[in-house]
Design a protein around this motif. Structure first.
Motif, PDB file in Angstrom:
ATOM      1  N   ILE A   1       0.847  -1.194   0.000  1.00  0.00           N
ATOM      2  CA  ILE A   1       0.000   0.000   0.000  1.00  0.00           C
ATOM      3  C   ILE A   1       0.884   1.247   0.000  1.00  0.00           C
TER       4      ILE A   1
ATOM      5  N   MET B   1       2.324   1.926  -3.326  1.00  0.00           N
ATOM      6  CA  MET B   1       1.406   2.483  -4.325  1.00  0.00           C
ATOM      7  C   MET B   1       1.111   3.942  -4.055  1.00  0.00           C
ATOM      8  N   PHE B   2       0.800   4.252  -2.802  1.00  0.00           N
ATOM      9  CA  PHE B   2       0.436   5.639  -2.486  1.00  0.00           C
ATOM     10  C   PHE B   2       1.672   6.408  -2.014  1.00  0.00           C
TER      11      PHE B   2
ATOM     12  N   LEU C   1     -16.647   1.124 -14.069  1.00  0.00           N
ATOM     13  CA  LEU C   1     -16.676   0.429 -12.785  1.00  0.00           C
ATOM     14  C   LEU C   1     -16.662   1.392 -11.604  1.00  0.00           C
ATOM     15  N   CYS C   2     -15.877   2.463 -11.724  1.00  0.00           N
ATOM     16  CA  CYS C   2     -15.738   3.345 -10.566  1.00  0.00           C
ATOM     17  C   CYS C   2     -16.168   4.776 -10.861  1.00  0.00           C
TER      18      CYS C   2
ATOM     19  N   ASP D   1     -14.694   6.971 -12.775  1.00  0.00           N
ATOM     20  CA  ASP D   1     -13.625   7.911 -13.114  1.00  0.00           C
ATOM     21  C   ASP D   1     -13.753   8.360 -14.566  1.00  0.00           C
TER      22      ASP D   1
ATOM     23  N   GLY E   1     -11.510  11.694 -10.518  1.00  0.00           N
ATOM     24  CA  GLY E   1     -11.337  10.280 -10.219  1.00  0.00           C
ATOM     25  C   GLY E   1     -10.437  10.069  -9.019  1.00  0.00           C
ATOM     26  N   CYS E   2     -10.006   8.842  -8.870  1.00  0.00           N
ATOM     27  CA  CYS E   2      -9.195   8.470  -7.709  1.00  0.00           C
ATOM     28  C   CYS E   2      -7.776   8.990  -7.857  1.00  0.00           C
ATOM     29  N   SER E   3      -6.979   8.833  -6.814  1.00  0.00           N
ATOM     30  CA  SER E   3      -5.618   9.356  -6.814  1.00  0.00           C
ATOM     31  C   SER E   3      -4.788   8.736  -7.929  1.00  0.00           C
ATOM     32  N   ILE E   4      -4.977   7.447  -8.179  1.00  0.00           N
ATOM     33  CA  ILE E   4      -4.142   6.769  -9.169  1.00  0.00           C
ATOM     34  C   ILE E   4      -4.465   7.273 -10.581  1.00  0.00           C
TER      35      ILE E   4
ATOM     36  N   PHE F   1      -1.830  -4.469  -7.591  1.00  0.00           N
ATOM     37  CA  PHE F   1      -3.254  -4.304  -7.283  1.00  0.00           C
ATOM     38  C   PHE F   1      -4.081  -4.401  -8.564  1.00  0.00           C
TER      39      PHE F   1
ATOM     40  N   ALA G   1      -7.016  -4.660  -9.176  1.00  0.00           N
ATOM     41  CA  ALA G   1      -8.242  -3.862  -9.196  1.00  0.00           C
ATOM     42  C   ALA G   1      -7.961  -2.407  -9.549  1.00  0.00           C
ATOM     43  N   ARG G   2      -6.675  -1.995  -9.497  1.00  0.00           N
ATOM     44  CA  ARG G   2      -6.353  -0.590  -9.756  1.00  0.00           C
ATOM     45  C   ARG G   2      -5.637  -0.368 -11.083  1.00  0.00           C
TER      46      ARG G   2
ATOM     47  N   CYS H   1      -7.260   2.024 -13.363  1.00  0.00           N
ATOM     48  CA  CYS H   1      -7.140   3.422 -12.932  1.00  0.00           C
ATOM     49  C   CYS H   1      -5.873   4.034 -13.526  1.00  0.00           C
TER      50      CYS H   1
ATOM     51  N   HIS I   1     -10.814   9.382  -2.155  1.00  0.00           N
ATOM     52  CA  HIS I   1     -11.716   8.806  -3.147  1.00  0.00           C
ATOM     53  C   HIS I   1     -12.124   7.397  -2.704  1.00  0.00           C
TER      54      HIS I   1
ATOM     55  N   ASP J   1      -9.725   4.654  -3.575  1.00  0.00           N
ATOM     56  CA  ASP J   1      -8.495   4.666  -2.773  1.00  0.00           C
ATOM     57  C   ASP J   1      -8.767   4.137  -1.370  1.00  0.00           C
TER      58      ASP J   1
END
Lengths: 146, 418
Positions: free
Chosen positions: A9, A12-13, A43-44, A46, A68-71, A126, A128-129, A132, B339, B342
């Motif tokens: 984690i 990634m972040f 799906l999300c 974004d 959208g998300c951070s990624i 990940f 699932a990401r 993204c 988000h 995330d």
């Protein structure tokens, strides 16, 4: 900052990604764009519009809008910095390397030519990401096609 | 507080002590007794039901029939032939839309749904309306994510043919007034279709008492196998409806130029049935009834209240949907700086499984003004520790993302200072 998060984690972040998320580069419409390519992840939710301006064969301007998300946002932000000034062939080659890295290619993850983009290599752990990280890049691929 | 059902009943949870599974609104975990029932069918009873003239096939037929009787009883249904086995709620609603809807709805008619519907109870009606040049009317929500009966009264008319609505919203958790809505539909001369995907697993459902004409449910959300589920319908309606799919098992006589149909429920069950899954779902009904559906509902309510209180106390959290008194065990929320996608990843790293996304309810998400929310949902194997793990993970996510912009939700000044 020790938040006692798992190493994957944290990888990634990492700070560079959060920095691009907090302060996205080249975010906003390109008024004289030659192409605007919309891309979304159903799906999300974004959404990204990639704005491209060409000077002959070369990308002379690149920016993005969306949410959208951070990624997805950090990846789009980094894309704009990496692609500006490149020819279509160079941008397509970069896409190939980035795509391979996100899908887990260890050799691509060590490729210094990817520069800051390597900070996104942790996404490959990940599944699932992955989508993204590739959202803006899918738009780029479309934009490079004639 | 402890869980209602021991984690040791669920092999997956028993094998993963650190796992905090908070996504039962998507699918539930399966108890050992359900898994064993499926294995036992294949090991001892496997043959094609309704086919063979030999003992084993008769045993398979009996097992399939007994499963139907058992599941019908779970829903208070005494006539098991009015329970049609399907692949789940989506399949059940498509059956009603494709059979009853297609054979009765005409141009100019109206189909009424609500703004909180899952795509499974939205798209089939939208497409039917487009096909028939009928009008799709959407009952809007109140500010707290509930449905007002007056909105139905304003919307229903002599042109209404079908009123389709969820018993419990998968995204908001709102519990709807099924009996009252069904009565309004009947008074307008329309049939009612209730999406029970989120009610069947979580509360006592007595089909006759609900007063709806059709009730759809999914087995996999109520401790049963994936790909199992059913449609319960009023016998007179089911008998008048044309088949939904054609093929083996659902026929009476097949002549060269035409065919007559088998009786209920077989008319709607073309092809080899998933008998093992029906047997598994019957075992799930046994499991749930042994715990007691009232106890299941009470347990979830306790967990919901606890989670609601913990999240409502966070300045940077927005909760969607009504107060706990008006909802079932699903809690949708967003955090100002994090988000949902995330958050789900960070929680995953803590062993906490939540859903992030539009929950197959894009029309609802548009009305909420968010592209996505996070959703935690509770079931009989959850306990306080699951909620505390989620809260701890949210605190880590908040610290990690402190100061991040909020591209997808409105900024709340100072909310991230913690």
């Amino acid at each position: 900052m020790d938040l006692d998060l798992s190493p994957n984690i944290q990888a990634m972040f990492q700070e560079l990604i959060l920095d691009h998320y907090r302060r996205p580069r080249n975010k906003g419409a390109l008024p004289d764009a030659d192409r605007v390519i919309p891309m979304h992840n159903p799906l999300c939710g974004d959404e990204i519009d990639l704005h491209l301006k060409f000077d002959g064969d070369r990308v002379s301007g690149v920016a993005f809008t969306g949410r959208g998300c951070s990624i997805s946002q950090a990846s789009a932000s980094m894309l704009t910095e990496a692609v500006k000034g490149k020819t279509r062939a160079e941008a397509t080659a970069l896409w190939d390397r980035f795509h391979a890295m996100i899908l887990g290619d260890q050799e691509a993850a060590r490729d210094k030519s990817l520069g800051a983009l390597r900070s996104l290599s942790g996404v490959s752990r990940f599944p699932a990401r992955v989508r993204c990280a590739l959202l803006a890049w899918d738009a780029l691929k479309q934009g490079m096609k004639g | 507080m402890n869980s209602l059902a021991p984690r040791s009943d669920f092999p997956l949870l028993a094998a993963n002590p650190g796992l905090h599974y908070l996504d039962s609104a998507a699918t539930s975990q399966k108890p050992r007794s359900v898994i064993d029932a499926i294995v036992r069918f294949y090991e001892t009873t496997n043959a094609n039901p309704h086919r063979g003239a030999y003992t084993l096939s008769v045993q398979a037929t009996d097992a399939y029939h007994n499963a139907r009787v058992r599941i019908a009883r779970f829903f208070g249904v005494v006539d098991p032939a009015t329970l049609i086995f399907t692949r789940g709620t989506t399949d059940s609603i498509n059956l009603v839309a494709g059979s009853y809807g297609r054979s009765t709805v005409r141009a100019g008619d109206e189909i009424v749904i609500t703004a909180m519907e899952h795509h499974a109870n939205f798209v089939p009606w939208q497409q039917l309306a487009l096909e028939k040049k009928a009008r799709l009317r959407i009952v809007e929500l109140e500010a707290d994510g509930t449905l007002e009966l007056d909105r139905f009264r304003e919307t229903l008319s002599g042109r209404t043919r079908i009123v389709a609505f969820s018993h419990v919203s998968n995204a908001l958790g709102t519990v709807n007034a099924v009996r009252e809505i069904a009565a309004l539909a009947r008074a307008a001369g329309a049939v009612s279709v209730c999406d029970g995907a989120q009610s069947a697993p979580h509360m006592r459902v007595d089909f006759p008492a609900l007063g709806v004409d059709f009730y759809a449910f999914s087995g996999h959300k109520m401790c049963g196998p994936m790909g199992s589920g059913g449609l319960i319908g009023r016998r007179d309606l089911l008998e008048a409806m044309p088949p939904y799919q054609t093929g083996g098992d659902m026929i009476e006589f097949v002549r060269d130029s035409d065919t007559t149909w088998n009786v209920l429920p077989h008319k709607f069950e073309a092809g080899t049935p998933s008998a093992a899954d029906a047997v598994g779902l019957a075992a799930a009904c046994d499991y749930l009834d042994a715990l007691g559906m009232d106890a299941v509902a009470a347990h979830e309510k306790t967990l919901l209240r606890l989670a609601y209180e913990r999240l409502a106390a966070m300045d940077d959290v927005t909760i969607y949907g009504p107060v706990p008194e008006k909802r079932s065990g699903a809690l949708s929320f967003t955090m100002t700086d994090v988000h949902p996608h995330d958050l789900a990843t960070i929680l995953d790293g803590e062993g906490v499984c939540i859903r992030a996304g539009h929950h197959c309810a894009q029309p609802l998400m548009r009305r909420l003004g968010v592209p996505a929310t996070a959703r935690a949902s509770f079931y009989l194997y959850n306990d306080e520790a699951d909620i505390e793990a989620m809260v701890r993970g949210m605190e880590k996510a908040r610290k990690l993302f402190a100061g991040a912009p909020a591209p997808s939700v409105g900024e709340i000044a100072g909310a991230s200072a913690s």
